[in-house]
Scaffold this motif. Structure first.
Motif, PDB file in Angstrom:
ATOM      1  N   VAL A 267     -28.607 -29.227  -5.473  1.00 23.96           N
ATOM      2  CA  VAL A 267     -28.648 -30.614  -5.010  1.00 23.96           C
ATOM      3  C   VAL A 267     -28.582 -31.589  -6.193  1.00 23.96           C
ATOM      4  O   VAL A 267     -28.035 -32.687  -6.084  1.00 23.96           O
ATOM      5  N   VAL A 268     -29.146 -31.174  -7.338  1.00 23.19           N
ATOM      6  CA  VAL A 268     -29.089 -32.034  -8.527  1.00 23.19           C
ATOM      7  C   VAL A 268     -27.646 -32.179  -8.999  1.00 23.19           C
ATOM      8  O   VAL A 268     -27.187 -33.282  -9.328  1.00 23.19           O
ATOM      9  N   GLU A 269     -26.934 -31.077  -9.023  1.00 18.70           N
ATOM     10  CA  GLU A 269     -25.531 -31.104  -9.448  1.00 18.70           C
ATOM     11  C   GLU A 269     -24.678 -31.909  -8.473  1.00 18.70           C
ATOM     12  O   GLU A 269     -23.780 -32.657  -8.880  1.00 18.70           O
ATOM     13  N   MET A 270     -24.961 -31.775  -7.183  1.00 21.57           N
ATOM     14  CA  MET A 270     -24.233 -32.558  -6.182  1.00 21.57           C
ATOM     15  C   MET A 270     -24.517 -34.049  -6.331  1.00 21.57           C
ATOM     16  O   MET A 270     -23.621 -34.884  -6.188  1.00 21.57           O
ATOM     17  N   ALA A 271     -25.767 -34.377  -6.634  1.00 19.46           N
ATOM     18  CA  ALA A 271     -26.132 -35.784  -6.830  1.00 19.46           C
ATOM     19  C   ALA A 271     -25.396 -36.365  -8.025  1.00 19.46           C
ATOM     20  O   ALA A 271     -24.887 -37.494  -7.973  1.00 19.46           O
ATOM     21  N   ASN A 272     -25.335 -35.587  -9.106  1.00 20.02           N
ATOM     22  CA  ASN A 272     -24.614 -36.051 -10.296  1.00 20.02           C
ATOM     23  C   ASN A 272     -23.149 -36.328  -9.987  1.00 20.02           C
ATOM     24  O   ASN A 272     -22.589 -37.352 -10.387  1.00 20.02           O
ATOM     25  N   ILE A 273     -22.529 -35.396  -9.284  1.00 15.08           N
ATOM     26  CA  ILE A 273     -21.108 -35.553  -8.959  1.00 15.08           C
ATOM     27  C   ILE A 273     -20.899 -36.780  -8.073  1.00 15.08           C
ATOM     28  O   ILE A 273     -19.964 -37.555  -8.263  1.00 15.08           O
ATOM     29  N   SER A 274     -21.777 -36.987  -7.110  1.00 15.01           N
ATOM     30  CA  SER A 274     -21.668 -38.135  -6.214  1.00 15.01           C
ATOM     31  C   SER A 274     -21.785 -39.449  -6.987  1.00 15.01           C
ATOM     32  O   SER A 274     -21.000 -40.381  -6.782  1.00 15.01           O
TER      33      SER A 274
END
Length: 335
Positions: free
Chosen positions: A180-187
């Motif tokens: 979820v952290v990586e997805m948040a960064n990408i978003s």
């Protein structure tokens, strides 16, 4: 005796940076206020102007009291309120949300290096004002049904520790799902590039100098490329990519802002992008993501460097306060 300490270098840096950013944003929001046609946004635009004006006034007050030169920053000479709109009203709201988030983050960062009570008071108040503005912008975007959200994942069944170093893989072959952290960064990085690409699109058709237009066009290509990289990562994971970002740009070629202001805005956005990519590297444990961020960051740094050179060439880059050049003083004393 009353203790009246002088401003430290960190405090001067914080005040100077805040003045530059807010004098620029004040000009931009003035244009947005002039062309706005959405009555539901009138109050929040006025609040954004009030916030920027507060920072400008407080910095000027402290610098004048301490006999520090007040920055040139940006003035009414850098905005033309007689021209029509370049961007949609929805983009105005996106800009205010982004500006408020950046203002909140910057104020919090500066607070860690401030000592004087009056300076801490200014940045504490600024943080509070911009956080409130951010929440108001989010609320309006929610009401309009256009707030861009990060992807949604199923609830986690249980908390557990990692069992294998394969969690770090991703350069070759199969790799684990995104956290979820990586997805948040990408978003976040997608949205930053989207805002930058929209800005650059309007700047590229309204800049006065051909070299500035060319620089803006190059930036658009870079932002679009980076969005594609992030989109491909989500596509491979089967994650829906946000599609509600508004990038509407009018056909106007009349300059609402000076080339100097537009270049400064772009350098500010690239600085935010570089910082965001650096933060993403530090919190992304999948190796392939680190590779992407490192490569993309190098491209942005190269672009930002060329922008600084262009600003220096045209005498648009204001020099930050700096320490006394002792070597120059010694050389002068020998004559």
């Amino acid at each position: 005796m009353e203790h009246n300490p002088k401003l430290t270098s960190s405090e001067v840096a914080a005040l100077w940076s805040a003045y530059m950013q807010n004098s620029m944003s004040y000009c931009i929001v003035q244009h947005f206020a002039k062309v706005n046609e959405d009555n539901s946004m009138t109050d929040i635009i006025q609040t954004a102007l009030t916030n920027c004006n507060f920072v400008i006034g407080e910095v000027k007050r402290i610098f004048e009291k301490e006999k520090h030169a007040v920055p040139i920053g940006f003035t009414q000479e850098d905005v033309n309120l007689k021209v029509g709109r370049i961007y949609s009203d929805l983009f105005t709201l996106r800009y205010i949300k982004h500006m408020a988030a950046a203002g909140t983050a910057a104020s919090a960062t500066f607070l860690a290096v401030l000592a004087r009570k009056d300076v801490r008071s200014v940045f504490s108040k600024t943080s509070e004002m911009f956080m409130k503005l951010f929440n108001e912008a989010c609320d309006i975007l929610l009401e309009k049904g256009v707030l861009v959200r990060s992807p949604i994942i199923p609830p986690m069944d249980k908390a557990e520790y990692l069992q294998s170093e394969s969690f770090l893989s991703g350069l070759i072959g199969q790799h684990r799902p995104l956290t979820v952290v990586e997805m948040a960064n990408i978003s976040i990085n997608c949205e930053t590039n989207s805002i930058g690409r929209t800005y650059l699109g309007g700047f590229s058709q309204t800049a006065n100098l051909p070299e500035v237009r060319k620089y803006m066009e190059r930036g658009m290509e870079i932002a679009a490329k980076h969005e594609t990289v992030f989109r491909d990562i989500f596509d491979k994971e089967g994650i829906p990519f946000p599609t509600t970002w508004d990038s509407t740009i009018s056909k106007s070629s009349d300059a609402a802002f000076s080339d100097k202001l537009m270049m400064f805005q772009v350098t500010s956005l690239t600085a935010i992008n570089i910082a965001a990519y650096g933060a993403s590297i530090s919190t992304s444990l999948r190796k392939d993501l680190g590779g992407h961020y490192t490569r993309l960051m190098a491209e942005i740094i190269d672009y930002a460097t060329d922008g600084i050179k262009l600003m220096i060439k045209n005498k648009w880059l204001e020099q930050p306060p700096q320490n006394t050049d002792r070597e120059a003083l010694r050389k002068r004393a020998t004559f």
